[in-house]
Design a protein around this motif. Structure first.
Motif, short mmCIF file in Angstrom:
data_model
loop_
_atom_site.label_atom_id
_atom_site.label_comp_id
_atom_site.label_asym_id
_atom_site.label_seq_id
_atom_site.Cartn_x
_atom_site.Cartn_y
_atom_site.Cartn_z
N SER A 65 180.12 23.59 -8.05
CA SER A 65 181.39 22.84 -7.99
C SER A 65 182.53 23.66 -8.05
N GLN A 85 180.12 22.03 -3.69
CA GLN A 85 180.55 20.93 -3.60
C GLN A 85 182.37 21.37 -3.89
N TRP A 104 179.66 20.20 0.31
CA TRP A 104 179.68 18.98 -0.02
C TRP A 104 181.24 18.74 -0.27
#
Length: 217
Positions: A65, A85, A104
């Motif tokens: 992330s 992401q 993402w």
């Protein structure tokens, strides 16, 4: 004229072994079936994104992330192929590049979804999107009761693929009653998402470090 110091008076030493050990301890808490996406935004919180990401890869994380597109590019340029992401709203100029890099992108509400779908037009690849549910942080995200409407809208577009539904608990390390309310709100969002998506494989993301150490659920 003031002289400059040749050597800094302070520095950080990062232990590769300690990073791997810490992730193994987290794995003991969450179990073998839960996918872990370490957050390495802001240069891995100052620890060095290249060093931390490599240690996490060796430990078998599912993905990463980050907050910004440039951080995701840094990981891709490092040869990392796992899902990455982007949690902050993605600027229009980077939407095609995000799709082409198989990133993402978090979508935070209906206007954001409309913007992203407009921006992906003309791209040869579809864009992976994560629906963000606001359970109390108040920063980004759709209300739990609005998850159904947002997912129905996203499903109408062949240019996007919903891969996950996520939240960020605001007070996982503070008030028990408020934390319970946040978990209930996300449970509502998960139920609605499951109803809309049916049997489509869907990941649910919710726990930062404080949350998972309090509750492995």
């Amino acid at each position: 004229m003031m002289a400059q110091l040749a050597t800094p008076l302070s520095w950080i030493e990062i232990s590769h072994t300690a990073l791997i050990h810490n992730l193994h301890e987290i794995r003991k808490v969450v179990g073998s079936t839960v996918q872990i996406f370490p957050c390495v935004k802001a240069n891995a919180y100052g620890h060095g994104i290249a060093l931390v990401a490599q240690a996490m890869i060796e430990s078998g994380v599912a993905g990463f992330s980050v907050a910004e597109f440039e951080e995701a590019c840094c990981l891709r340029n490092q040869g990392i192929s796992q899902p990455i992401q982007i949690m902050s709203p993605l600027p229009d100029a980077h939407i095609h590049a995000a799709a082409n890099a198989d990133l993402w992108v978090w979508v935070h509400d209906l206007p954001d979804a409309q913007r992203v779908i407009q921006g992906i037009k003309g791209c040869a690849k579809s864009l992976n999107v994560v629906v963000k549910v606001d359970t109390g942080m108040g920063r980004f995200g759709v209300a739990p009761a609005e998850v159904e409407e947002l997912l129905h809208f996203l499903q109408k577009s062949p240019s996007v693929q919903v891969v996950s539904v996520a939240t960020h608990f605001a007070t996982a390390d503070l008030d028990d009653a408020l934390f319970a309310l946040q978990r209930d709100d996300f449970a509502q969002g998960k139920r609605l998402a499951t109803q809309v998506m049916g049997r489509t494989p869907l990941r649910f993301q919710s726990a930062n470090s404080a949350a998972l150490l309090r509750s492995a659920q």
